[in-house]
Write a protein that holds these residues in place. Structure first.
Motif, PDB file in Angstrom:
ATOM      1  N   ALA A  41       0.859  -1.185   0.000  1.00  0.00           N
ATOM      2  CA  ALA A  41       0.000   0.000   0.000  1.00  0.00           C
ATOM      3  C   ALA A  41       0.895   1.234   0.000  1.00  0.00           C
ATOM      4  N   ALA A  42       0.645   2.128  -0.941  1.00  0.00           N
ATOM      5  CA  ALA A  42       1.554   3.249  -1.165  1.00  0.00           C
ATOM      6  C   ALA A  42       1.723   4.148   0.062  1.00  0.00           C
ATOM      7  N   LEU A  43       0.697   4.272   0.880  1.00  0.00           N
ATOM      8  CA  LEU A  43       0.756   5.205   2.005  1.00  0.00           C
ATOM      9  C   LEU A  43       1.041   4.527   3.336  1.00  0.00           C
ATOM     10  N   MET A  44       1.327   3.222   3.339  1.00  0.00           N
ATOM     11  CA  MET A  44       1.671   2.529   4.583  1.00  0.00           C
ATOM     12  C   MET A  44       3.129   2.834   4.925  1.00  0.00           C
ATOM     13  N   PRO A  45       3.417   3.243   6.165  1.00  0.00           N
ATOM     14  CA  PRO A  45       4.807   3.514   6.553  1.00  0.00           C
ATOM     15  C   PRO A  45       5.675   2.260   6.446  1.00  0.00           C
ATOM     16  N   ASN A  46       6.956   2.445   6.157  1.00  0.00           N
ATOM     17  CA  ASN A  46       7.874   1.314   6.024  1.00  0.00           C
ATOM     18  C   ASN A  46       7.995   0.506   7.309  1.00  0.00           C
ATOM     19  N   SER A  47       7.771   1.143   8.440  1.00  0.00           N
ATOM     20  CA  SER A  47       7.994   0.477   9.725  1.00  0.00           C
ATOM     21  C   SER A  47       6.772  -0.268  10.247  1.00  0.00           C
ATOM     22  N   LYS A  48       5.667  -0.287   9.468  1.00  0.00           N
ATOM     23  CA  LYS A  48       4.430  -0.857  10.004  1.00  0.00           C
ATOM     24  C   LYS A  48       3.747  -1.775   9.000  1.00  0.00           C
ATOM     25  N   MET A  49       2.933  -2.685   9.531  1.00  0.00           N
ATOM     26  CA  MET A  49       2.082  -3.561   8.730  1.00  0.00           C
ATOM     27  C   MET A  49       0.748  -3.721   9.453  1.00  0.00           C
ATOM     28  N   VAL A  50      -0.256  -4.096   8.697  1.00  0.00           N
ATOM     29  CA  VAL A  50      -1.571  -4.403   9.265  1.00  0.00           C
ATOM     30  C   VAL A  50      -2.041  -5.730   8.688  1.00  0.00           C
ATOM     31  N   PHE A  51      -2.543  -6.596   9.569  1.00  0.00           N
ATOM     32  CA  PHE A  51      -3.046  -7.919   9.179  1.00  0.00           C
ATOM     33  C   PHE A  51      -4.511  -8.008   9.581  1.00  0.00           C
ATOM     34  N   THR A  52      -5.398  -8.159   8.608  1.00  0.00           N
ATOM     35  CA  THR A  52      -6.833  -8.279   8.899  1.00  0.00           C
ATOM     36  C   THR A  52      -7.563  -8.693   7.632  1.00  0.00           C
TER      37      THR A  52
END
Length: 312
Positions: free
Chosen positions: A250-261
């Motif tokens: 995702a273009a706007l997701m920070p490099n240091s984070k992820m989301v799982f759902t």
């Protein structure tokens, strides 16, 4: 200056003016579809149409064991002691709750000088080009709000991201600290197991959202394995399967984070269809395009998602 070019530009704008400055309903629908068709998380989340500024979403669940062993002995007497009856303590109750979604209005304004409309090489198609560019930009910024929105931001600093809390702010129960580790199967496994098993029974419907850079990093890792999957990942843009779950950049997701759902766990509400109106300022000799919408963000089950932080 070519009169033909000017007339064609005026005709394109007159289509808006004939409807009080609004896009026709079918044009509005096309424009909104263009927004949703952009390669963003918005394509995958649950989008709902809201008829009022506030909407309640009712939730019904069964939070305890439903089935019990039945007793065959006993009579048909209904005196409260019949062993054939399921004891009151074992009877299942239904739990109800509700989520509240509240829209906030967003607005954008674009001013186009007459000479741009009159001299553009696209002639009468220039309006469509503007709408396509606005749809593309709106989709990117809506995704930014969906991901990074934070109501604690000072409106003087950013009057858009402060409107709603995005998914990075909303997922707070299941948080995995990568501690500076780079992308690896161990990191993905920890993120995956952070969610209770009852919420991750259907891996095919779930997604891991990461930044474009981290997705590219892991794509290189998989492509270097010298397997059929590695060869395919090296030459295609297909999502990378990670422990049974597609990895999405995702273009706007920070490099240091992820989301799982499950993306359907994320709710995007729209009270008013994206509206584009136009007007003309005769003194400045400009045509004004104004886009407005009323949007809301919510998570249905906060515990059905996990967030990874401090990824190296």
């Amino acid at each position: 200056m070519s009169t033909g070019l000017s007339k064609k530009a005026d005709i394109a704008l007159s289509e808006l003016a004939s409807n009080g400055g609004l896009l026709q309903p079918e044009e509005n629908d096309v424009f909104y579809r263009k927004v949703l068709d952009e390669p963003t998380i918005l394509r995958q989340v649950r989008a709902i149409q809201m008829n009022t500024p506030t909407m309640n979403i009712n939730k019904v669940g069964i939070g305890q064991r439903l089935l019990h062993g039945a007793t065959q002995a006993g009579s048909a007497a209904d005196d409260g002691t019949n062993p054939r009856y399921l004891a009151a303590a074992k009877r299942t109750s239904v739990t109800t709750s509700k989520l509240t979604m509240t829209t906030k209005e967003v607005i954008a304004e674009i001013r186009i000088p007459d000479e741009v409309l009159e001299d553009n090489i696209e002639r009468g198609n220039f309006q469509n080009t503007i709408l396509a560019l606005v749809a593309q930009k709106a989709a990117i910024e809506f995704e930014e709000l969906l991901i990074a929105g934070d109501t604690s931001i000072n409106p003087a600093t950013d009057d858009f991201l402060c409107l709603h809390d995005g998914i990075l702010k909303r997922f707070t129960t299941n948080v995995v600290d990568a501690g500076g580790s780079t992308v690896s199967l161990d990191v993905f496994n920890r993120l995956k197991k952070a969610i209770a098993t009852r919420y991750r029974r259907n891996y095919a419907a779930m997604r891991i959202y990461t930044s474009m850079d981290r997705e590219a990093d892991y794509r290189v890792v998989v492509a270097g394995r010298g397997t059929g999957l590695g060869d395919r990942i090296a030459v295609s843009g297909d999502p990378i399967p990670v422990l049974g779950v597609p990895l999405i950049g995702a273009a706007l997701m920070p490099n240091s984070k992820m989301v799982f759902t499950d993306p359907q766990n994320i709710i995007w509400g729209l009270q008013r269809n994206l509206r584009i109106e136009t007007d003309r300022d005769i003194r400045s000799r400009e045509t004004i395009f104004v886009l407005t919408a009323r949007v809301a963000i919510q998570i249905e089950e906060e515990e059905a998602g996990a967030k990874l932080i401090n990824l190296g």
